[in-house]
Design a protein around this motif. Structure first.
Motif, mmCIF file in Angstrom:
data_model
loop_
_atom_site.group_PDB
_atom_site.id
_atom_site.type_symbol
_atom_site.label_atom_id
_atom_site.label_comp_id
_atom_site.label_asym_id
_atom_site.label_seq_id
_atom_site.Cartn_x
_atom_site.Cartn_y
_atom_site.Cartn_z
ATOM 1 N N THR A 90 -3.508 7.684 13.327
ATOM 2 C CA THR A 90 -2.467 7.887 14.333
ATOM 3 C C THR A 90 -2.674 9.169 15.132
ATOM 4 O OG1 THR A 90 -1.055 8.943 12.663
ATOM 5 C CG2 THR A 90 -0.731 6.582 13.040
ATOM 6 N N ASP A 91 -3.287 10.178 14.508
ATOM 7 C CA ASP A 91 -3.467 11.452 15.205
ATOM 8 C C ASP A 91 -4.588 11.400 16.245
ATOM 9 O OD1 ASP A 91 -5.418 11.163 13.222
ATOM 10 O OD2 ASP A 91 -5.632 13.324 12.949
ATOM 11 N N PHE A 107 4.151 6.607 15.805
ATOM 12 C CA PHE A 107 3.668 6.865 17.161
ATOM 13 C C PHE A 107 4.791 7.367 18.065
ATOM 14 C CE2 PHE A 107 0.086 3.941 16.019
ATOM 15 C CZ PHE A 107 -0.936 4.849 16.278
ATOM 16 N N GLN A 109 7.187 9.270 17.217
ATOM 17 C CA GLN A 109 7.342 10.694 16.913
ATOM 18 C C GLN A 109 6.298 11.516 17.662
ATOM 19 O OE1 GLN A 109 7.137 11.586 12.738
ATOM 20 N NE2 GLN A 109 7.609 13.753 13.012
ATOM 21 N N GLN A 110 5.082 10.990 17.753
ATOM 22 C CA GLN A 110 4.033 11.706 18.471
ATOM 23 C C GLN A 110 4.296 11.727 19.976
ATOM 24 O OE1 GLN A 110 0.588 10.023 15.595
ATOM 25 N NE2 GLN A 110 -0.159 11.149 17.358
ATOM 26 N N SER A 113 6.857 14.422 20.517
ATOM 27 C CA SER A 113 6.315 15.768 20.353
ATOM 28 C C SER A 113 5.352 16.150 21.470
ATOM 29 C CB SER A 113 5.605 15.895 19.006
ATOM 30 O OG SER A 113 4.406 15.131 18.994
ATOM 31 N N ALA A 115 2.335 14.792 21.784
ATOM 32 C CA ALA A 115 0.955 14.570 21.352
ATOM 33 C C ALA A 115 0.333 13.349 22.028
ATOM 34 C CB ALA A 115 0.901 14.407 19.830
ATOM 35 N N ILE A 116 1.180 12.409 22.455
ATOM 36 C CA ILE A 116 0.721 11.230 23.175
ATOM 37 C C ILE A 116 1.286 11.290 24.589
ATOM 38 C CG2 ILE A 116 0.789 8.711 23.323
ATOM 39 C CD1 ILE A 116 1.022 8.621 20.296
#
Length: 357
Positions: A90-91, A107, A109-110, A113, A115-116
């Motif tokens: 996922t990262d 995903f 959550q990312q 944040s 990150a995506i």
């Protein structure tokens, strides 16, 4: 204008160090031992992955060398996400078009944040933004209309890998694309183990359903305008209905895609069907009747046996069934068995499906 865009792309790639497809090919130093057993659209042979039909009507296959495992990736369909999540990757995801449709909590959550990165609506990807993310690879699908955008991504120096899982005709064949991702990301053992678990559970559930004494009749789909869309007899959905011990009333049809039938034809054949499974975006009985009051004349509606894949939805309305369901056909099959034959799975709680309130 084209010259300025190309100049911008070249300058940006020079600054960001975009990796060219030829460079990726030179990195090949791995050999995969995975083999496809159910999937028909890809092959794994030593150090190469081959997509036999990268898009409908493609004239030739495309092969990709197994190089270093990419660290920064972009995918273009929610159906690609569960493969990454199941493999613990996922990262690696840095960009996605249409993040509002993502159902996976990990995903989402990312996305929250940062990150995506949101890349714009699917089919109209923000190319400059994608390039700025400097991904090692873009996993994409092409249904025949996305080639222009994908060609531009390739021209920018970013490798594009075509995923044709949606062209598979069987549920297990589609789920087996986890091996494609496993080979590409150097996660062969994990992919093989996960898929073996899925197939073993699916086979066990199918055997359980075969012991049912009765086979309830069922219909599927809803009207779009004046046409009722439903799975063809060889569609992957029809395969689920059969394996779950149901009698899909259009099972003898030879179509692997979708049927377009008049309401009258559907009503004449399925008026007395025991179950109605799959009602698109209609998630309550009231919503169904508001579209067409004639839905209420079906026995399945009158007997409160209408189910939809709406139990797990994202905050913006995305259906997890169309995200993780393709990668976990065992869960889908378990749900359908619990609906059609509750006596076979008395303590099971459905994952994707729910009865329409």
């Amino acid at each position: 204008m084209t010259t300025l865009k190309n100049l911008f792309t070249l300058l940006l790639c020079a600054l960001l160090g975009c990796t060219s497809p030829s460079t990726q090919q030179q990195d090949a130093d791995r050999v995969s031992t995975l083999q496809a057993s159910y999937a028909t659209r890809f092959d794994i042979s030593g150090e190469k992955l081959t997509v036999r039909e990268p898009w409908p009507g493609a004239q030739s296959p495309i092969s990709y060398s197994l190089g270093k495992s990419p660290q920064r990736v972009v995918v273009t369909s929610t159906t690609h996400l569960p493969y990454l999540e199941l493999l613990g990757l996922t990262d690696r995801l840095v960009g996605f078009p249409g993040t509002q449709y993502i159902s996976s909590p990990a995903f989402r959550q990312q996305v929250a944040s940062g990150a995506i990165t949101e890349l714009g609506p699917d089919g109209n990807i923000n190319l400059e933004l994608l390039i700025s993310l400097n991904p090692d690879v873009v996993f994409a699908f092409d249904m025949g209309s996305e080639s222009t955008t994908l060609d531009k991504i390739t021209e920018s120096g970013i490798p594009v890998v075509y995923n044709a899982d949606y062209l598979e005709s069987s549920a297990l064949g589609r789920a087996e694309w986890i091996k494609f991702f496993g080979a590409y990301f150097d996660k062969e053992k994990a992919a093989d183990s996960i898929f073996n678990h899925i197939t073993n559970r699916y086979d066990s559930l199918q055997h359980l359903a075969s012991q049912a004494a009765i086979h309830p009749t069922l219909l599927s789909g809803v009207l779009y305008g004046d046409v009722w869309f439903m799975p063809g007899g060889q569609n992957w959905a029809a395969e689920f209905y059969r394996d779950a011990g149901g009698e899909y009333l259009w099972a003898d049809d030879s179509t692997s895609g979708w049927l377009e039938i008049s309401f009258e034809s559907v009503f004449n054949k399925a008026r007395h069907a025991d179950y109605w499974i799959g009602t698109s975006t209609f998630n309550t009985r009231e919503e169904l009747l508001s579209q067409d009051a004639r839905y209420g004349d079906f026995a399945a509606f009158q007997n409160d046996r209408v189910y939809n894949y709406s139990k797990r939805r994202s905050p913006s309305g995305g259906y997890d069934f169309f995200e993780s369901g393709y990668a976990r056909p065992d869960r889908v099959l378990a749900d359908l068995i619990a609906i059609l034959h509750p006596e076979l799975l008395p303590d099971y709680e459905t994952y994707y499906f729910e009865k329409l309130p």
